[in-house]
Design an enzyme around this catalytic site. Structure first.
Site, PDB file in Angstrom:
ATOM      1  N   LEU A  98       0.789  -1.235   0.000  1.00  0.00           N
ATOM      2  CA  LEU A  98       0.000   0.000   0.000  1.00  0.00           C
ATOM      3  C   LEU A  98       0.821   1.286   0.000  1.00  0.00           C
ATOM      4  CD1 LEU A  98      -2.618  -1.322   2.546  1.00  0.00           C
ATOM      5  CD2 LEU A  98      -2.860  -1.105   0.086  1.00  0.00           C
ATOM      6  N   TRP A 115       1.320   5.679   0.656  1.00  0.00           N
ATOM      7  CA  TRP A 115       1.296   6.549   1.844  1.00  0.00           C
ATOM      8  C   TRP A 115       0.313   7.698   1.712  1.00  0.00           C
ATOM      9  CZ3 TRP A 115       2.090  11.078  -0.403  1.00  0.00           C
ATOM     10  CH2 TRP A 115       2.812  11.081  -1.605  1.00  0.00           C
ATOM     11  N   LYS A 149       1.676  -4.997   3.730  1.00  0.00           N
ATOM     12  CA  LYS A 149       2.939  -4.256   3.746  1.00  0.00           C
ATOM     13  C   LYS A 149       2.538  -2.787   3.623  1.00  0.00           C
ATOM     14  CE  LYS A 149       6.180  -2.237   2.009  1.00  0.00           C
ATOM     15  NZ  LYS A 149       6.450  -0.832   2.392  1.00  0.00           N
ATOM     16  N   SER A 163       2.628   3.141  -7.418  1.00  0.00           N
ATOM     17  CA  SER A 163       3.121   3.691  -8.683  1.00  0.00           C
ATOM     18  C   SER A 163       3.142   2.619  -9.780  1.00  0.00           C
ATOM     19  CB  SER A 163       4.531   4.230  -8.478  1.00  0.00           C
ATOM     20  OG  SER A 163       5.392   3.176  -8.125  1.00  0.00           O
ATOM     21  N   TYR A 220       7.153 -10.487 -10.236  1.00  0.00           N
ATOM     22  CA  TYR A 220       7.263 -11.370  -9.057  1.00  0.00           C
ATOM     23  C   TYR A 220       6.322 -12.563  -9.216  1.00  0.00           C
ATOM     24  CZ  TYR A 220       9.231  -7.208  -6.626  1.00  0.00           C
ATOM     25  OH  TYR A 220       9.945  -6.115  -6.239  1.00  0.00           O
ATOM     26  N   GLU A 234      -3.735  -1.031  -8.652  1.00  0.00           N
ATOM     27  CA  GLU A 234      -4.357   0.303  -8.766  1.00  0.00           C
ATOM     28  C   GLU A 234      -3.208   1.288  -8.858  1.00  0.00           C
ATOM     29  OE1 GLU A 234      -7.345   0.854  -9.262  1.00  0.00           O
ATOM     30  OE2 GLU A 234      -8.360  -0.943  -8.558  1.00  0.00           O
ATOM     31  N   CYS A 257      -4.095   9.843  -6.720  1.00  0.00           N
ATOM     32  CA  CYS A 257      -4.029   9.216  -8.041  1.00  0.00           C
ATOM     33  C   CYS A 257      -5.046   9.799  -9.016  1.00  0.00           C
ATOM     34  CB  CYS A 257      -4.220   7.721  -7.909  1.00  0.00           C
ATOM     35  SG  CYS A 257      -5.669   7.315  -6.950  1.00  0.00           S
ATOM     36  N   GLU A 280       2.656  11.930 -14.223  1.00  0.00           N
ATOM     37  CA  GLU A 280       2.059  12.143 -12.910  1.00  0.00           C
ATOM     38  C   GLU A 280       3.060  12.915 -12.042  1.00  0.00           C
ATOM     39  OE1 GLU A 280       1.477   8.678 -10.329  1.00  0.00           O
ATOM     40  OE2 GLU A 280      -0.568   9.396 -10.001  1.00  0.00           O
TER      41      GLU A 280
HETATM   42  P1  NAP Z   1       5.058   3.189  -4.580  1.00  0.00           P
HETATM   43  O1  NAP Z   1       6.366   3.827  -4.456  1.00  0.00           O
HETATM   44  O2  NAP Z   1       4.754   2.399  -5.795  1.00  0.00           O
HETATM   45  O3  NAP Z   1       4.861   2.298  -3.278  1.00  0.00           O
HETATM   46  C1  NAP Z   1       3.717   1.521  -3.052  1.00  0.00           C
HETATM   47  C2  NAP Z   1       4.081   0.367  -2.155  1.00  0.00           C
HETATM   48  O4  NAP Z   1       4.999  -0.508  -2.850  1.00  0.00           O
HETATM   49  C3  NAP Z   1       4.796   0.793  -0.872  1.00  0.00           C
HETATM   50  O5  NAP Z   1       4.365  -0.009   0.189  1.00  0.00           O
HETATM   51  C4  NAP Z   1       6.238   0.549  -1.238  1.00  0.00           C
HETATM   52  O6  NAP Z   1       7.090   0.387  -0.133  1.00  0.00           O
HETATM   53  C5  NAP Z   1       6.146  -0.718  -2.048  1.00  0.00           C
HETATM   54  N1  NAP Z   1       7.326  -0.944  -2.881  1.00  0.00           N
HETATM   55  C6  NAP Z   1       8.226  -0.020  -3.320  1.00  0.00           C
HETATM   56  N2  NAP Z   1       9.191  -0.606  -4.047  1.00  0.00           N
HETATM   57  C7  NAP Z   1       8.910  -1.936  -4.076  1.00  0.00           C
HETATM   58  C8  NAP Z   1       9.540  -3.071  -4.680  1.00  0.00           C
HETATM   59  N3  NAP Z   1      10.643  -2.961  -5.385  1.00  0.00           N
HETATM   60  N4  NAP Z   1       8.951  -4.274  -4.513  1.00  0.00           N
HETATM   61  C9  NAP Z   1       7.826  -4.398  -3.787  1.00  0.00           C
HETATM   62  N5  NAP Z   1       7.205  -3.378  -3.181  1.00  0.00           N
HETATM   63  C10 NAP Z   1       7.731  -2.151  -3.330  1.00  0.00           C
HETATM   64  O7  NAP Z   1       3.889   4.261  -4.485  1.00  0.00           O
HETATM   65  P2  NAP Z   1       3.743   5.444  -3.435  1.00  0.00           P
HETATM   66  O8  NAP Z   1       4.791   6.464  -3.763  1.00  0.00           O
HETATM   67  O9  NAP Z   1       3.659   4.917  -2.050  1.00  0.00           O
HETATM   68  O10 NAP Z   1       2.292   6.003  -3.788  1.00  0.00           O
HETATM   69  C11 NAP Z   1       2.075   6.886  -4.838  1.00  0.00           C
HETATM   70  C12 NAP Z   1       1.554   6.201  -6.084  1.00  0.00           C
HETATM   71  O11 NAP Z   1       0.379   5.475  -5.766  1.00  0.00           O
HETATM   72  C13 NAP Z   1       1.151   7.170  -7.158  1.00  0.00           C
HETATM   73  O12 NAP Z   1       1.602   6.729  -8.415  1.00  0.00           O
HETATM   74  C14 NAP Z   1      -0.372   7.128  -7.124  1.00  0.00           C
HETATM   75  O13 NAP Z   1      -1.004   7.500  -8.309  1.00  0.00           O
HETATM   76  C15 NAP Z   1      -0.632   5.741  -6.737  1.00  0.00           C
HETATM   77  N6  NAP Z   1      -1.966   5.597  -6.137  1.00  0.00           N
HETATM   78  C16 NAP Z   1      -2.950   4.941  -6.843  1.00  0.00           C
HETATM   79  C17 NAP Z   1      -4.218   4.799  -6.314  1.00  0.00           C
HETATM   80  C18 NAP Z   1      -5.285   4.057  -7.065  1.00  0.00           C
HETATM   81  O14 NAP Z   1      -6.218   3.573  -6.432  1.00  0.00           O
HETATM   82  N7  NAP Z   1      -5.216   3.918  -8.367  1.00  0.00           N
HETATM   83  C19 NAP Z   1      -4.508   5.314  -5.056  1.00  0.00           C
HETATM   84  C20 NAP Z   1      -3.504   5.971  -4.356  1.00  0.00           C
HETATM   85  C21 NAP Z   1      -2.229   6.097  -4.907  1.00  0.00           C
HETATM   86  P3  NAP Z   1       7.836   1.693   0.465  1.00  0.00           P
HETATM   87  O15 NAP Z   1       6.795   2.438   1.153  1.00  0.00           O
HETATM   88  O16 NAP Z   1       8.872   1.153   1.356  1.00  0.00           O
HETATM   89  O17 NAP Z   1       8.420   2.435  -0.709  1.00  0.00           O
END
Ligand code: NAP
Ligand code: MG
Length: 494
Positions: A156, A158, A182, A236, A246, A258, A294, A394
């Site tokens: 998830l 933040w 997680k 992201s 994976y 999402e 998002c 984005e």
């Molecule tokens: P993120 O960097 O993709 O992180 C999401 C989750 O993935 C976090 O728990 C992160 O851990 C984990 N993660 C990071 N690198 C990973 C890897 N190599 N392997 C497995 N897991 C990994 O996204 P974010 O910056 O937290 O959130 C922003 C993004 O979320 C934006 O792109 C936004 O548009 C999107 N979003 C989409 C929606 C929707 O419903 N469509 C809603 C909200 C947000 P860490 O926290 O340790 O990095």
């Protein structure tokens, strides 16, 4: 004095009903984004911890204590959780504000009510997701039944830590699955507290586990684990793709993603007499949660004939109604960005666009630097070409661009000229024009005459590269968390 974390706030992993440190004792620091100060050391789980959590989840799932009880019983426990969330709403709101830099008023008035409603809605829906029988002849009976999927890994973001959590947990727990979460490294405290409340409500040990830590460690271990049946991910695009890899490298677990967006906000010419109202709505779409959303309305498309008046109204409402300040002050509408790199990213997009001929109509600078936090002024950029990065990528900050169009067909062309397809917003009065756009824009949610993501009853997810494999919310979310089985019975008497 910086606001302190309340004593007793859990910071360890939650596995099989107990808070435990990471097996190697590792921790990761979480900070208060509004001050840059250290808030707590949180357990940083490794593959061994993830494995323990998955084993606990598997063992409770197979025992049937949650997966095979009457759904009414799950409903009762989840409704008790709703009560506990309501009792603890103020504390949870403060914890979310501290850890994620969100305004306390947003947490109180939006995040917590949305979180509680998601749990309530799925608690009430637990016994309303029906199977079917199929139309066959007299010699057989065909039944389609739904069964809880098994062990779910939820990874998830933040930006709305609690409400994104419950978009997943609501239907997963109501379906009877066991879950390993997680949470986001930058804001995991409310998830840990949520797990504590769920246990108090009576969710059995092992049904809900939380493994905080780093994405590329704990997140990856969950994604690669051979005994996880589904990864439900919000985050992201870059990381989302990794979960497909994976899955391919491990057990072909199901994956629901999402992802991000670049939501077009279309303002048709027949809004001329209500531009202040439209501008106020689109400022909310662009700047709510600091644009860290998002569905953020980061791409405003306006009919050229009303462009100048619209921009003037947008600048006015932005400057008058979107004050930036300390998230813990009741009057603050915009708090800090989540981390320093978010500030750098906003600056880079805006400065890059300006170097390429764009114009900052308002904002475009860092604020409150002395606070130690990462504040950026809500920003409107004009003279933007469709091919500029600021118009295509984005940004995840309080930055929006305004692009003119010439007529409805041109609006549609620009709206769909993107790899994303999560959400869109159309403002207009002519029913034919509005419905033409609502039906032809490629996006999972199109809101009309008011920015909205729908509510918990409506499915949410993306077309194209904004999503993969399923939808959150609504009864549709149950499809993520259940398997569909055919039971075919041959009958002797037709
Ligand atoms: P993120 O960097 O993709 O992180 C999401 C989750 O993935 C976090 O728990 C992160 O851990 C984990 N993660 C990071 N690198 C990973 C890897 N190599 N392997 C497995 N897991 C990994 O996204 P974010 O910056 O937290 O959130 C922003 C993004 O979320 C934006 O792109 C936004 O548009 C999107 N979003 C989409 C929606 C929707 O419903 N469509 C809603 C909200 C947000 P860490 O926290 O340790 O990095
Ligand atoms: Mg934090």
């Amino acid at each position: 004095m910086p606001p302190q974390l309340p004593t007793g706030t859990p910071t360890e992993a939650f596995i099989d009903g107990r808070f435990v440190p990471a097996s190697d004792g590792a921790t990761v620091s979480t900070v208060n984004p509004a001050t840059g100060e250290h808030l707590a050391d949180v357990a940083a789980c490794g593959p061994q911890d993830v494995d323990r959590a998955v084993r606990a989840a598997r063992s409770t799932f197979e025992s049937g204590v949650w997966s095979r009880i009457h759904p009414n019983e799950r409903r009762t426990v989840l409704m008790r959780l709703v009560e506990l969330l309501e009792e603890n709403a103020e504390d949870l709101a403060r914890l979310e504000a501290l850890d994620a830099g969100k305004p306390i008023t947003d947490c109180r008035e939006f995040d917590l009510p949305a979180t509680i409603e998601a749990v309530r809605w799925y608690a009430e829906a637990a016994d309303k997701f029906f199977g079917k029988t199929t139309p066959v002849g007299g010699e057989a009976m065909g039944m389609i039944v739904h069964e809880p999927l098994g062990v779910v890994g939820a990874v998830l973001p933040w930006n709305f830590p609690l409400s994104m959590l419950t978009w997943k947990l609501g239907p997963a727990l109501a379906s009877g699955c066991s879950v390993v979460v997680k949470p986001p490294e930058l804001a995991s405290l409310t998830t840990l507290r949520f797990a504590e409340l769920a246990a108090e409500a009576g969710v059995p040990n092992g049904v809900l586990n939380v493994v905080p830590g780093l994405g590329h460690v704990a997140g990856q271990a969950l994604g690669l684990h051979p005994d996880v049946d589904l990864i439900t991910f919000t985050g992201s695009n870059e990381v989302g793709r990794r979960f497909l890899e994976y899955s391919a490298q491990s057990n072909l677990k199901k994956v629901v993603l999402e992802l991000g967006g670049k939501a077009p906000q279309v303002v048709l010419a027949d809004n001329r007499d209500r531009l202040a109202e439209v501008a106020a709505d689109l400022a909310g779409a662009a700047f709510g949660n600091n644009g860290q959303n998002c569905t953020a309305g980061s791409r405003i498309l306006v009919d050229r004939s009303i462009m100048d008046e619209f921009v003037a109204e947008l600048v006015k409402v932005t400057e008058e109604q979107w004050p930036v300040g300390d998230p813990m002050d009741e009057g603050t509408v915009l708090g800090s960005l989540i981390e320093e790199s978010a500030l750098t990213r906003c600056t880079a997009y805006v400065d890059g666009a300006v170097a390429d001929g764009a114009v900052v109509a308002t904002g475009g600078r860092r604020l409150r630097e002395d606070s130690g936090g990462w504040f950026y002024a809500p920003t409107v950029v004009t003279n933007v070409r469709e091919d500029m990065p600021i118009a295509r990528e984005e940004i995840f900050g309080p930055v929006t661009v305004v692009i003119p169009f010439d007529g409805v067909e041109d609006a549609l062309r620009i709206a769909n000229d993107t790899d994303f397809g999560l959400a869109a917003n159309v403002w207009g009065r002519d029913l034919d024009d509005v419905l033409f756009l609502a039906r032809r824009i490629k996006a999972g949610t199109v809101s009309v005459n008011g920015y909205s993501e729908g509510d918990i009853s409506t499915p949410f997810g993306g077309y194209r590269q904004s999503g993969f494999g399923g939808r959150d919310n609504g009864m549709e979310a149950f499809e993520q968390y259940t398997e569909t089985k055919t039971i075919w019975i041959s009958l002797q008497r037709g």
